[in-house]
Design a protein around this motif. Structure first.
Motif, PDB file in Angstrom:
ATOM      1  N   PRO A   1      47.281  30.621  50.582  1.00 39.30           N
ATOM      2  CA  PRO A   1      46.885  29.980  49.318  1.00 39.30           C
ATOM      3  C   PRO A   1      47.309  28.509  49.280  1.00 39.30           C
ATOM      4  O   PRO A   1      48.300  28.116  49.883  1.00 39.30           O
ATOM      5  CB  PRO A   1      47.626  30.798  48.260  1.00 39.30           C
ATOM      6  CG  PRO A   1      48.789  31.377  48.980  1.00 39.30           C
ATOM      7  CD  PRO A   1      48.315  31.652  50.373  1.00 39.30           C
ATOM      8  N   ARG A   2      46.557  27.725  48.549  1.00 37.75           N
ATOM      9  CA  ARG A   2      46.879  26.313  48.358  1.00 37.75           C
ATOM     10  C   ARG A   2      48.025  26.171  47.364  1.00 37.75           C
ATOM     11  O   ARG A   2      48.079  26.873  46.363  1.00 37.75           O
ATOM     12  CB  ARG A   2      45.662  25.548  47.851  1.00 37.75           C
ATOM     13  CG  ARG A   2      44.569  25.352  48.895  1.00 37.75           C
ATOM     14  CD  ARG A   2      44.973  24.298  49.894  1.00 37.75           C
ATOM     15  NE  ARG A   2      43.903  24.013  50.851  1.00 37.75           N
ATOM     16  CZ  ARG A   2      44.034  23.155  51.850  1.00 37.75           C
ATOM     17  NH1 ARG A   2      45.185  22.506  52.016  1.00 37.75           N
ATOM     18  NH2 ARG A   2      43.033  22.948  52.688  1.00 37.75           N
TER      19      ARG A   2
ATOM     20  N   GLN B   1      51.498  21.399  55.213  1.00 40.52           N
ATOM     21  CA  GLN B   1      50.556  21.628  54.125  1.00 40.52           C
ATOM     22  C   GLN B   1      50.232  23.113  54.018  1.00 40.52           C
ATOM     23  O   GLN B   1      50.252  23.845  55.012  1.00 40.52           O
ATOM     24  CB  GLN B   1      49.262  20.832  54.347  1.00 40.52           C
ATOM     25  CG  GLN B   1      49.453  19.327  54.294  1.00 40.52           C
ATOM     26  CD  GLN B   1      48.127  18.595  54.446  1.00 40.52           C
ATOM     27  OE1 GLN B   1      47.184  19.120  55.023  1.00 40.52           O
ATOM     28  NE2 GLN B   1      48.069  17.382  53.917  1.00 40.52           N
ATOM     29  N   SER B   2      49.918  23.557  52.815  1.00 42.90           N
ATOM     30  CA  SER B   2      49.504  24.933  52.595  1.00 42.90           C
ATOM     31  C   SER B   2      48.022  25.074  52.931  1.00 42.90           C
ATOM     32  O   SER B   2      47.349  24.100  53.248  1.00 42.90           O
ATOM     33  CB  SER B   2      49.763  25.339  51.148  1.00 42.90           C
ATOM     34  OG  SER B   2      49.063  24.468  50.275  1.00 42.90           O
ATOM     35  N   GLY B   3      47.518  26.306  52.851  1.00 40.97           N
ATOM     36  CA  GLY B   3      46.111  26.554  53.161  1.00 40.97           C
ATOM     37  C   GLY B   3      45.840  26.712  54.641  1.00 40.97           C
ATOM     38  O   GLY B   3      44.704  26.525  55.094  1.00 40.97           O
TER      39      GLY B   3
ATOM     40  N   TYR C   1      58.287  27.558  50.769  1.00 42.13           N
ATOM     41  CA  TYR C   1      57.988  26.642  49.676  1.00 42.13           C
ATOM     42  C   TYR C   1      59.287  26.130  49.071  1.00 42.13           C
ATOM     43  O   TYR C   1      60.259  26.878  48.932  1.00 42.13           O
ATOM     44  CB  TYR C   1      57.171  27.341  48.586  1.00 42.13           C
ATOM     45  CG  TYR C   1      55.909  28.003  49.085  1.00 42.13           C
ATOM     46  CD1 TYR C   1      54.719  27.297  49.165  1.00 42.13           C
ATOM     47  CD2 TYR C   1      55.916  29.345  49.465  1.00 42.13           C
ATOM     48  CE1 TYR C   1      53.555  27.908  49.607  1.00 42.13           C
ATOM     49  CE2 TYR C   1      54.755  29.960  49.915  1.00 42.13           C
ATOM     50  CZ  TYR C   1      53.580  29.233  49.982  1.00 42.13           C
ATOM     51  OH  TYR C   1      52.433  29.848  50.426  1.00 42.13           O
ATOM     52  N   GLY C   2      59.298  24.838  48.679  1.00 50.09           N
ATOM     53  CA  GLY C   2      60.455  24.259  48.024  1.00 50.09           C
ATOM     54  C   GLY C   2      61.366  23.536  48.998  1.00 50.09           C
ATOM     55  O   GLY C   2      61.435  23.862  50.189  1.00 50.09           O
TER      56      GLY C   2
ATOM     57  N   GLN D   1      56.988  21.363  48.219  1.00 54.27           N
ATOM     58  CA  GLN D   1      56.974  21.118  49.655  1.00 54.27           C
ATOM     59  C   GLN D   1      56.675  22.426  50.374  1.00 54.27           C
ATOM     60  O   GLN D   1      57.063  23.514  49.922  1.00 54.27           O
ATOM     61  CB  GLN D   1      58.320  20.568  50.126  1.00 54.27           C
ATOM     62  CG  GLN D   1      58.585  19.130  49.736  1.00 54.27           C
ATOM     63  CD  GLN D   1      59.886  18.637  50.333  1.00 54.27           C
ATOM     64  OE1 GLN D   1      60.879  18.451  49.638  1.00 54.27           O
ATOM     65  NE2 GLN D   1      59.876  18.438  51.649  1.00 54.27           N
ATOM     66  N   THR D   2      55.999  22.309  51.507  1.00 55.48           N
ATOM     67  CA  THR D   2      55.557  23.504  52.221  1.00 55.48           C
ATOM     68  C   THR D   2      55.808  23.363  53.708  1.00 55.48           C
ATOM     69  O   THR D   2      55.688  22.276  54.275  1.00 55.48           O
ATOM     70  CB  THR D   2      54.046  23.745  52.000  1.00 55.48           C
ATOM     71  OG1 THR D   2      53.791  23.822  50.596  1.00 55.48           O
ATOM     72  CG2 THR D   2      53.588  25.035  52.656  1.00 55.48           C
ATOM     73  N   ALA D   3      56.156  24.466  54.336  1.00 57.04           N
ATOM     74  CA  ALA D   3      56.194  24.555  55.794  1.00 57.04           C
ATOM     75  C   ALA D   3      55.539  25.874  56.173  1.00 57.04           C
ATOM     76  O   ALA D   3      55.948  26.936  55.685  1.00 57.04           O
ATOM     77  CB  ALA D   3      57.621  24.493  56.318  1.00 57.04           C
TER      78      ALA D   3
END
Length: 389
Positions: free
Chosen positions: A185-186, A218-220, A233-234, A191-193
């Motif tokens: 999911p977006r 980035q997500s997705g 996330y985070g 912050q995302t890894a």
């Protein structure tokens, strides 16, 4: 004859139809004229090795809605001898996604720390029904107990969700498999890894992967066809742990229930409902509002109901459907449902989705009378009783 206590009930139940569906499987339709109530029961000898309970998802996808009869037909077209089935967990009316943990044929499809429900009065964990591969039944408020680690390193990364977006929390880690879809999911708020993983097998309830490619910021991300994506996330330790997973590392992912099944075996099946109505032979239905956050219009009003339970020695399973919302059958409250299940012989029991969802299928045909004006409702999942060939 079935004696049902309570002023709103008739005191006896008369059998209308009774037949053996297979050795160890009995079907019974019975009525209570003073309720009035019409009820349908499938009683299963769990000691038989030629019988198996299977969880079925609509269209074999994590989302979508399908009639229980259609799920039975698809299983039958694949060679399964389906003797009976009932609708199961509560679901999102728009997406069809079920609210609780889902393990199908030993594979985790969805795992949660808190039940994904908009209907309870407070966020909590709902009761679920589970079985191990040896056919032992269990009932508890199971949560996902999952973690990931790199072989040869001491750091352990807790996984909060499996195939469920952990939005709305400051940080967390989720595992996404192809059951979720083509991509993760977006998320544009944290912050995302995201680390892509390719499956290399499993050892018991520990999945083994090899890291492939760079970690995405980035997500997705695309989910590999033969693998998964671990998403953090985070701006915290979880993000750093996933960022430190290098291309070529062996990643171990342990998936289990908490509490563990009493046999110590991994679950072959987990399917949810809401709430528990019998614990160790005692009705706990009246406590459901405080324990599992049931709402009055679900628990305390008479509705069609679907329930599952098993005997004190775990040798007998009970699948029950109760018609409602009609002159021929008024339906029952959760407290009344608990009374019926106990007098049928259940020692542990829980409520499945009811109302217009209540459906029992026997030998491929619906035997109860669904309360929706259009007839049988498309639901999120079902529990099938299969005779092994």
């Amino acid at each position: 004859m079935l004696t049902i206590a309570g002023p709103a009930f008739a005191q006896t139940g008369d059998t209308v139809v009774s037949r053996e569906l297979a050795p160890g499987v009995a079907y019974r339709q019975f009525v209570d004229g003073r309720g009035p109530l019409v009820m349908y029961l499938v009683r299963v000898d769990l000691r038989r090795g030629d019988l198996e309970l299977r969880a079925a998802r609509a269209f074999d996808r994590l989302t979508g809605r399908e009639k229980t009869t259609s799920m039975v037909q698809r299983a039958a077209s694949g060679g399964a001898d389906v003797l009976a089935a009932v609708n199961a967990d509560f679901f999102d009316l728009k997406t069809g996604e079920n609210e609780n943990d889902q393990v199908i044929a030993g594979e985790w499809w969805k795992g949660l720390k808190v039940t994904d429900s908009p209907y309870d009065t407070y966020d909590n964990v709902h009761t679920q029904f589970a079985m191990d591969r040896a056919g032992h039944p269990f009932m508890d408020r199971f949560v996902l107990d999952a973690k990931a680690w790199v072989s040869g390193r001491s750091a352990v990364t807790p996984i909060i969700n499996l195939n469920h977006d952990p939005s709305g929390v400051p940080e967390g880690t989720a595992l996404f498999t192809t059951r979720f879809g083509a991509a993760t999911p977006r998320d544009t708020t944290r912050q995302t890894a995201e680390a892509a993983l390719l499956s290399i097998g499993h050892r018991g309830d520990t999945l083994r992967f090899v890291r492939t490619g760079p970690v995405s910021a980035q997500s997705g991300s695309a989910i590999p066809a033969n693998g998964a994506v671990l998403s953090a996330y985070g701006a915290g330790a979880r993000l750093q742990e996933v960022q430190a997973m290098h291309d070529g590392d062996t990643i171990n992912v342990h998936l289990a229930t908490l509490p563990r099944l009493a046999t110590g075996a991994p679950p072959a099946l987990v399917i949810g409902g809401w709430p528990r109505i019998l614990r160790d032979g005692v009705s706990v239905a009246a406590d459901a509002a405080s324990v599992e956050g049931t709402i009055s219009r679900n628990a305390e009003m008479k509705h069609p109901r679907t329930a599952i339970g098993f005997s004190r020695d775990s040798a007998t399973l009970f699948m029950l459907a109760v018609d409602g919302r009609s002159q021929r059958s008024a339906g029952v409250t959760l407290v009344e449902l608990a009374t019926i299940m106990r007098q049928l012989g259940a020692w542990q029991a829980m409520n499945f989705d009811g109302g217009g969802s209540t459906t029992m299928v026997v030998n491929g045909s619906v035997v109860n009378v669904p309360s929706d004006s259009a007839g049988e409702r498309a639901v999120g999942n079902a529990l099938l009783l299969v005779r092994k060939r």
